[in-house]
Scaffold this motif. Structure first.
Motif, mmCIF file in Angstrom:
data_model
loop_
_atom_site.group_PDB
_atom_site.id
_atom_site.type_symbol
_atom_site.label_atom_id
_atom_site.label_comp_id
_atom_site.label_asym_id
_atom_site.label_seq_id
_atom_site.Cartn_x
_atom_site.Cartn_y
_atom_site.Cartn_z
ATOM 1 N N ASP A 43 23.552 6.826 -26.008
ATOM 2 C CA ASP A 43 22.113 7.008 -25.776
ATOM 3 C C ASP A 43 21.764 6.566 -24.440
ATOM 4 N N LEU A 44 20.556 6.215 -23.942
ATOM 5 C CA LEU A 44 20.146 6.070 -22.680
ATOM 6 C C LEU A 44 20.877 4.670 -22.362
ATOM 7 N N MET A 45 20.754 3.563 -22.990
ATOM 8 C CA MET A 45 21.321 2.331 -22.661
ATOM 9 C C MET A 45 22.946 2.647 -22.393
ATOM 10 N N TYR A 46 23.571 3.206 -23.281
ATOM 11 C CA TYR A 46 24.958 3.427 -23.277
ATOM 12 C C TYR A 46 25.470 3.980 -21.830
ATOM 13 N N GLN A 47 24.721 5.125 -21.645
ATOM 14 C CA GLN A 47 24.853 5.800 -20.073
ATOM 15 C C GLN A 47 24.582 4.980 -19.076
#
Length: 224
Positions: free
Chosen positions: A171-175
């Motif tokens: 997701d956005l946080m992982y990326q």
């Protein structure tokens, strides 16, 4: 320290892909959570006590336990207990669909109970069954009152999905975490992520306010 957003801009496509994955989880969790929430609300309002008690337990359990614990349980424990292959995406969707349904159930229940009892009596007087009254008379009125609460809960769900990075869903946080580690620019990366979330949530919040004002002008109340 000098700020440099050049590494973030160079990896902006990766962040946008992460944002798309975030929206995919949020959208599917909403699509499944709303009807499941309605089912739980109807069970909670049932005059059959065991059915009402089971629904009440499910609602309270998923409203009171931390979503991160639920996510870990579905991702790590569920596959072991039931021999099911659980991908990060599937675990995220299952967790947040059920978790959000518990909150939606209470919104549905409050909305249905906010409708004057005379509406039930009136529809019964013209020959409608309870299910017909609920579908044709009660729910259409209740849903109007529930829209702002639904939108508020949807915003909370969007923010809660940031937890999926803990089970390696991209997701956005992982990326953002990956880019921050590879570029050594965590402040710049998380600043951009904060701006992205702000724009999304602010837009939804303004839309919710507009809808609530229109409902107030039309004479429809809202439920929390």
């Amino acid at each position: 320290m000098e700020w440099s957003f050049a590494p973030v801009i160079a990896n902006l496509d990766i962040l946008l892909l992460g944002l798309l994955n975030t929206l995919k989880v949020t959208g599917l969790a909403l699509s499944l959570g709303v009807p499941l929430g309605l089912a739980l609300a109807l069970m909670r309002l049932s005059q059959v006590r065991p059915v009402s008690m089971v629904s009440a337990f499910i609602i309270e359990f998923f409203r009171t336990t931390p979503p991160l614990v639920q996510l870990f349980w579905f991702f790590f424990a569920f596959p072991i207990l039931f021999n099911i292959n659980m991908t990060p995406y599937l675990a995220a969707v299952v967790t947040f669909s059920i978790q959000s349904s518990a909150f939606f159930a209470e919104i549905f229940r409050s909305g249905i109970q906010s409708i004057d009892h005379g509406q039930w009596e009136g529809s019964k007087a013209i020959g409608m069954s309870r299910n017909q009254s609920l579908r044709r008379v009660i729910l259409p009125q209740a849903v109007k009152r529930m829209i702002p609460a639904f939108m508020e809960r949807s915003i909370e769900l969007l923010k809660t999905t940031t937890l999926v990075s803990t089970i390696a869903y991209t997701d956005l946080m992982y990326q953002a975490n990956s880019i921050a580690q590879s570029t050594f620019r965590p402040l710049e990366v998380y600043t951009v992520v904060a701006v992205i979330y702000f724009v999304l949530i602010f837009a939804f919040s303004q839309l919710s306010i507009i809808i609530e004002h229109r409902l107030a002008k039309s004479g429809e109340g809202t439920v929390n």
